[in-house]
Design a protein around this motif. Structure first.
Motif, short mmCIF file in Angstrom:
data_model
loop_
_atom_site.label_atom_id
_atom_site.label_comp_id
_atom_site.label_asym_id
_atom_site.label_seq_id
_atom_site.Cartn_x
_atom_site.Cartn_y
_atom_site.Cartn_z
N ILE A 13 -14.85 -2.14 -24.08
CA ILE A 13 -13.99 -3.31 -23.92
C ILE A 13 -12.54 -2.81 -23.74
O ILE A 13 -12.10 -1.92 -24.45
CB ILE A 13 -14.09 -4.23 -25.16
CG1 ILE A 13 -15.51 -4.81 -25.25
CG2 ILE A 13 -13.04 -5.33 -25.11
CD1 ILE A 13 -15.78 -5.60 -26.52
N ILE B 34 -15.97 -11.01 -19.69
CA ILE B 34 -16.35 -10.05 -18.64
C ILE B 34 -15.84 -10.58 -17.29
O ILE B 34 -16.16 -11.70 -16.90
CB ILE B 34 -17.89 -9.90 -18.54
CG1 ILE B 34 -18.53 -9.70 -19.92
CG2 ILE B 34 -18.28 -8.82 -17.55
CD1 ILE B 34 -18.34 -8.38 -20.55
N LEU C 83 -20.86 -0.29 -14.21
CA LEU C 83 -20.95 -1.69 -13.76
C LEU C 83 -19.74 -2.04 -12.89
O LEU C 83 -18.70 -1.37 -12.96
CB LEU C 83 -20.98 -2.64 -14.97
CG LEU C 83 -22.16 -2.47 -15.94
CD1 LEU C 83 -21.96 -3.34 -17.18
CD2 LEU C 83 -23.47 -2.84 -15.23
N THR D 275 -18.16 -4.77 -13.30
CA THR D 275 -17.41 -5.72 -14.12
C THR D 275 -16.70 -4.96 -15.24
O THR D 275 -17.07 -3.82 -15.56
CB THR D 275 -18.34 -6.76 -14.75
OG1 THR D 275 -19.41 -6.07 -15.39
CG2 THR D 275 -18.89 -7.72 -13.70
N GLU E 280 -17.79 -7.96 -34.71
CA GLU E 280 -17.10 -7.77 -33.45
C GLU E 280 -16.94 -9.09 -32.68
O GLU E 280 -17.57 -10.09 -33.01
CB GLU E 280 -17.86 -6.77 -32.55
CG GLU E 280 -18.14 -5.43 -33.20
CD GLU E 280 -19.44 -5.41 -33.97
OE1 GLU E 280 -19.92 -6.49 -34.36
OE2 GLU E 280 -19.98 -4.32 -34.17
N SER F 106 -25.84 -7.16 -21.34
CA SER F 106 -24.80 -6.47 -22.08
C SER F 106 -25.42 -5.21 -22.67
O SER F 106 -26.08 -5.27 -23.70
CB SER F 106 -24.27 -7.38 -23.19
OG SER F 106 -23.11 -6.84 -23.74
N PRO F 107 -25.23 -4.08 -22.01
CA PRO F 107 -25.99 -2.88 -22.35
C PRO F 107 -25.96 -2.51 -23.83
O PRO F 107 -26.93 -2.03 -24.38
CB PRO F 107 -25.33 -1.79 -21.51
CG PRO F 107 -24.73 -2.53 -20.36
CD PRO F 107 -24.30 -3.86 -20.90
N GLY F 108 -24.81 -2.77 -24.51
CA GLY F 108 -24.69 -2.39 -25.92
C GLY F 108 -25.68 -3.09 -26.81
O GLY F 108 -25.96 -2.66 -27.92
P1 AMP Z 1 -18.24 -2.34 -28.88
O1 AMP Z 1 -16.97 -2.09 -28.17
O2 AMP Z 1 -18.85 -1.14 -29.50
O3 AMP Z 1 -18.06 -3.46 -29.85
O4 AMP Z 1 -19.25 -2.84 -27.78
C1 AMP Z 1 -18.81 -3.50 -26.61
C2 AMP Z 1 -19.81 -4.53 -26.19
O5 AMP Z 1 -19.38 -5.18 -25.00
C3 AMP Z 1 -21.16 -3.91 -25.89
O6 AMP Z 1 -22.18 -4.76 -26.36
C4 AMP Z 1 -21.14 -3.81 -24.38
O7 AMP Z 1 -22.41 -3.77 -23.84
C5 AMP Z 1 -20.36 -5.07 -24.00
N1 AMP Z 1 -19.74 -4.92 -22.68
C6 AMP Z 1 -18.65 -4.19 -22.37
N2 AMP Z 1 -18.39 -4.23 -21.03
C7 AMP Z 1 -19.35 -5.02 -20.50
C8 AMP Z 1 -19.64 -5.45 -19.16
N3 AMP Z 1 -18.91 -5.06 -18.12
N4 AMP Z 1 -20.70 -6.26 -18.98
C9 AMP Z 1 -21.47 -6.65 -20.03
N5 AMP Z 1 -21.24 -6.27 -21.31
C10 AMP Z 1 -20.20 -5.47 -21.54
#
Ligand code: AMP
Ligand code: MG
Length: 345
Positions: free
Chosen positions: A68, A102, A117, A119, A182, A231-233
């Motif tokens: 982020i 996003i 990505l 985005t 978060e 959202s890969p995370g």
């Molecule tokens: P964290 O910063 O560890 O709290 O995790 C960031 C979260 O935002 C994760 O779940 C990511 O997958 C999600 N995230 C960040 N950038 C993107 C994006 N471009 N598209 C979708 N999800 C995102």
């Protein structure tokens, strides 16, 4: 690497010097941990691929989990993202605050930051220390949570230091995070938004700005992410204590009976009202049953401290799936690696 840990308050001349030094570290490609209203972040220059790379190395974070990008003012996102009118409507209502939107990215954002990505995630934090740091640095700051990948997110500088001391240049200690989970993450669609990660800002609050709020199935069911997790995370086992955590789907009477029936040693995470029922066990307080804000505030600290219990397994009640508890449900189900038992006899 030597990590400097500095206590900061947002105002005052002494802190001005600290923010300048921290900002200089970020501009030079270094790593600075800082408090936000949600959890502590691990910051680096979002426009410097080598700096972003260091975040992944320090956390042991998988490269396809995007970061982020934090800004001091919502309009600063225009330097690297396509800011739409709906983004500004959301910003008007929720920023600075715990909302991540996003947006389509501009070419200036390195693909390291976005996990490849097209985005980019944008957030404008409300915490005065985060804001002073980003403003002083004068650059967008990529920052995931300041924990080792997979472990519970840090809600104090001590948690961040336990995971990252020796791996980052500086840790700014601004006290405990108020919210404790978060940010809410959303992706905009033609007629509304998709909720990718629940947080303090609830779906119905988003619905006061956008028409439709669709909750991604992966929010409640990590297995439902499909072939392309939005959202890969959210696809990883996450937030987990080292000790095995098992959720129990039960009423409070059933949960108490379930724990009583366990033969071996076990730890318990319980609501404040129920602590007495587990006096013969090692028990930790999740917060009052009807107080989701207190539970969010406590969750990650309790998950970290639970490891000190020295038990083979910890049981916790499964939260409700209602809006107010969505963020709790989403985090704890991942912390438990989706292990849920029926507590009903
Ligand atoms: P964290 O910063 O560890 O709290 O995790 C960031 C979260 O935002 C994760 O779940 C990511 O997958 C999600 N995230 C960040 N950038 C993107 C994006 N471009 N598209 C979708 N999800 C995102
Ligand atoms: Mg994280």
């Amino acid at each position: 690497m030597k990590t400097e840990i500095v206590t900061v308050a947002p105002a005052g001349d002494a802190d001005k010097v600290i923010f300048q030094r921290a900002g200089e570290i970020l501009r030079a490609g270094g790593l600075v941990v800082f408090p936000t209203e949600t959890v502590y972040g691990l910051g680096a220059n979002a426009l410097d691929p080598a700096a972003a790379e260091k975040i992944f190395a320090a956390k042991g974070r998988p490269g396809d989990n995007p970061l982020i990008v934090h800004v001091a003012d919502p309009k600063d996102a225009e330097a690297f993202a396509v800011a739409t009118p709906v983004y500004y409507q959301l910003a008007e209502r929720f920023m600075p605050g715990p909302l991540t939107v996003i947006l389509d990215k501009k070419p200036v954002v390195p693909s390291t930051v976005t996990g490849g990505l097209d985005t980019v995630a944008v957030r404008c934090p409300a915490h005065p220390v985060a804001r002073a740091l980003i403003r002083t640095a004068g650059i967008p700051v990529a920052a995931p949570s300041a924990n080792l990948s997979g472990s519970p997110s840090p809600t104090s500088a001590a948690h961040a230091a336990a995971d990252l001391c020796g791996r980052v240049d500086m840790i700014l200690d601004g006290g405990e995070c108020a919210i404790g989970v978060e940010s809410t993450v959303i992706r905009l669609t033609e007629d509304g938004c998709v909720l990718l990660r629940p947080g303090e800002i609830l779906p119905r609050e988003l619905a006061s700005v956008v028409k439709h709020v669709h909750v991604s199935p992966a929010v409640l069911d990590p297995g439902a992410a499909g072939e392309h997790p939005a959202s890969p995370g959210m696809k990883y086992r996450h937030y987990a204590p080292r000790t095995k955590l098992v959720l129990v789907d039960a009423t409070s009477d059933e949960f108490a009976a379930f724990v009583k029936g366990q033969q071996g040693a076990c730890g318990v995470l319980a609501y404040t009202e129920d602590l007495d029922r587990f006096a013969d066990r090692q028990v930790m307080d999740l917060g009052a049953r009807e107080d989701p804000a207190a539970q969010m505030h406590n969750l990650f600290r309790v998950l970290r401290e639970a490891d000190h219990m020295q038990v083979p397994v910890i049981y916790a009640p499964l939260p409700p799936k209602t809006d107010e508890y969505l963020a709790l449900y989403n985090r704890i189900i991942r912390a438990a690696g989706c292990e849920v038992l029926k507590g009903r006899s």
